[in-house]
Scaffold this motif. Structure first.
Motif, mmCIF file in Angstrom:
data_model
loop_
_atom_site.group_PDB
_atom_site.id
_atom_site.type_symbol
_atom_site.label_atom_id
_atom_site.label_comp_id
_atom_site.label_asym_id
_atom_site.label_seq_id
_atom_site.Cartn_x
_atom_site.Cartn_y
_atom_site.Cartn_z
ATOM 1 N N PHE A 294 1.225 -1.224 0.645
ATOM 2 C CA PHE A 294 0.375 -0.134 0.052
ATOM 3 C C PHE A 294 1.016 0.831 -0.097
ATOM 4 O O PHE A 294 1.994 1.525 0.811
ATOM 5 C CB PHE A 294 -1.077 0.422 0.796
ATOM 6 C CG PHE A 294 -2.033 0.700 1.096
ATOM 7 C CD1 PHE A 294 -3.009 1.287 0.744
ATOM 8 C CD2 PHE A 294 -1.357 2.421 1.910
ATOM 9 C CE1 PHE A 294 -3.641 2.366 0.194
ATOM 10 C CE2 PHE A 294 -2.724 3.090 2.430
ATOM 11 C CZ PHE A 294 -3.420 3.046 1.618
ATOM 12 N N VAL A 295 0.217 2.306 -0.679
ATOM 13 C CA VAL A 295 1.038 3.280 -1.000
ATOM 14 C C VAL A 295 0.487 4.794 -0.675
ATOM 15 O O VAL A 295 -0.747 5.152 -1.504
ATOM 16 C CB VAL A 295 1.870 3.599 -2.019
ATOM 17 C CG1 VAL A 295 3.067 4.499 -2.749
ATOM 18 C CG2 VAL A 295 2.526 2.504 -2.760
ATOM 19 N N THR A 296 0.555 5.203 0.335
ATOM 20 C CA THR A 296 0.221 6.876 0.666
ATOM 21 C C THR A 296 0.053 7.993 -0.616
ATOM 22 O O THR A 296 1.021 7.865 -1.342
ATOM 23 C CB THR A 296 0.227 6.946 1.442
ATOM 24 O OG1 THR A 296 1.637 7.760 1.815
ATOM 25 C CG2 THR A 296 -0.420 6.234 2.971
ATOM 26 N N VAL B 204 5.672 -1.108 -10.412
ATOM 27 C CA VAL B 204 5.889 -1.212 -9.976
ATOM 28 C C VAL B 204 7.288 -1.395 -8.751
ATOM 29 O O VAL B 204 6.834 -2.550 -8.200
ATOM 30 C CB VAL B 204 5.219 0.428 -9.332
ATOM 31 C CG1 VAL B 204 4.419 0.918 -9.460
ATOM 32 C CG2 VAL B 204 4.311 -0.914 -7.594
ATOM 33 N N ARG B 205 7.959 -0.332 -8.289
ATOM 34 C CA ARG B 205 9.309 -0.893 -6.870
ATOM 35 C C ARG B 205 8.738 0.387 -6.006
ATOM 36 O O ARG B 205 8.327 1.896 -6.471
ATOM 37 C CB ARG B 205 10.547 -0.806 -7.575
ATOM 38 C CG ARG B 205 10.928 -1.282 -9.312
ATOM 39 C CD ARG B 205 12.054 -1.026 -9.108
ATOM 40 N NE ARG B 205 13.368 -2.037 -8.467
ATOM 41 C CZ ARG B 205 14.379 -0.746 -8.098
ATOM 42 N NH1 ARG B 205 14.083 0.477 -8.199
ATOM 43 N NH2 ARG B 205 15.018 -0.941 -7.429
ATOM 44 N N GLY B 206 9.244 -0.766 -4.934
ATOM 45 C CA GLY B 206 8.750 0.762 -3.340
ATOM 46 C C GLY B 206 9.612 0.341 -2.496
ATOM 47 O O GLY B 206 10.125 -0.846 -2.307
ATOM 48 N N ARG C 211 3.959 -1.390 4.814
ATOM 49 C CA ARG C 211 3.443 0.521 3.453
ATOM 50 C C ARG C 211 5.160 0.535 2.508
ATOM 51 O O ARG C 211 6.183 0.825 3.378
ATOM 52 C CB ARG C 211 3.569 1.063 4.987
ATOM 53 C CG ARG C 211 1.543 2.010 5.140
ATOM 54 C CD ARG C 211 1.142 1.987 4.436
ATOM 55 N NE ARG C 211 -0.397 1.461 4.891
ATOM 56 C CZ ARG C 211 -0.777 2.866 6.180
ATOM 57 N NH1 ARG C 211 -0.018 3.562 5.652
ATOM 58 N NH2 ARG C 211 -1.805 2.847 6.508
ATOM 59 N N LEU C 212 4.221 0.994 1.285
ATOM 60 C CA LEU C 212 5.609 1.073 0.432
ATOM 61 C C LEU C 212 6.120 3.009 0.231
ATOM 62 O O LEU C 212 4.664 3.943 0.244
ATOM 63 C CB LEU C 212 5.493 0.570 -0.766
ATOM 64 C CG LEU C 212 5.023 -0.941 -0.761
ATOM 65 C CD1 LEU C 212 4.688 -1.482 -1.915
ATOM 66 C CD2 LEU C 212 6.866 -1.642 -0.363
#
Length: 229
Positions: A109-111, A133-135, A148-149
């Motif tokens: 999950f990305v805010t 994507v990469r996080g 969380r990423l």
């Protein structure tokens, strides 16, 4: 479970009844919350000796595969995946590794702020469903069972590049982008905006106006630029 307290449902642990009281912090990600008198199985997630409380997670025992995967991650790990869902509060990522989430579109999950260094109006301006994507892992959200990423953490920060060549007192040409109660924002480089405080304004301005400004203060840690006319 025997009581409802300000800290959440209190659990009477099996065994020594005089032991430190326990409370549920993380509930199941699906289904009903437990009722008074119901027996539950939960994992200890923390022990607060100073406050005399034990915190439990029911999600950990109801979804052990997801929980085990997330516990094995470390802050700074780089994870890859595919954008599975976009909401106005953030973006769900279906990770390449680990099990699927039992309740949400993805375990990652990305805010909104962690999507990009650049300012944008709509989430879809910077990301789309199906995009790879990469996080970088920021934390393990035990409440929702998410990794969380941050996507922007793996991208160059344009503010720091700007700050490398900027000094207090430097004069710059810029464009007014927004009028706010505290003053106005001026873009002085691609994606770099600074605030001109209302005390500095001696005449009305509108978005799109070209102005001459100087750097009053530059805070690299907070990524803040203060400008003067």
């Amino acid at each position: 479970m025997d009581d409802q307290r300000p800290f959440g449902p209190r659990i009477r642990l099996d065994g020594d009844s005089t032991a430190m009281p326990a409370y549920i912090r993380d509930f199941p990600w699906r289904g009903k919350r437990p009722e008074v008198g119901q027996r539950v199985t939960a994992e200890v997630v923390s022990v607060d000796t100073s406050a005399g409380r034990i915190w439990l997670s029911m999600a950990a025992t109801e979804h052990p595969d997801v929980w085990t995967f997330l516990k094995g991650l470390r802050s700074g790990d780089v994870l890859t995946g595919t954008v599975a869902d976009i909401q106005n509060f953030g973006v769900f990522i279906a990770l390449d590794e680990g099990p699927p989430h039992p309740a949400y579109a993805g375990v990652g999950f990305v805010t909104i702020p962690e999507l990009s260094w650049q300012r944008f109006e709509e989430v879809t301006d910077v990301i789309r469903i199906g995009q790879r994507v990469r996080g970088e892992l920021l934390s393990f959200d035990t409440t929702n069972g998410e990794a969380r990423l941050s996507l922007r953490a793996l991208l160059p920060d344009p503010f720091q590049s700007f700050a490398d060549n900027a000094v207090v007192g430097q004069r710059l040409a810029g464009t007014v982008t927004k009028i706010v109660p505290l003053g106005m924002f001026v873009e002085v480089a691609d994606g770099i905006e600074g605030l001109v405080h209302e005390d500095e304004l001696d005449s009305p301005a509108r978005p799109g106006d070209e102005v001459q400004v100087s750097i009053v203060d530059l805070d690299r840690d907070q990524r803040r630029l203060r400008l003067g006319l």
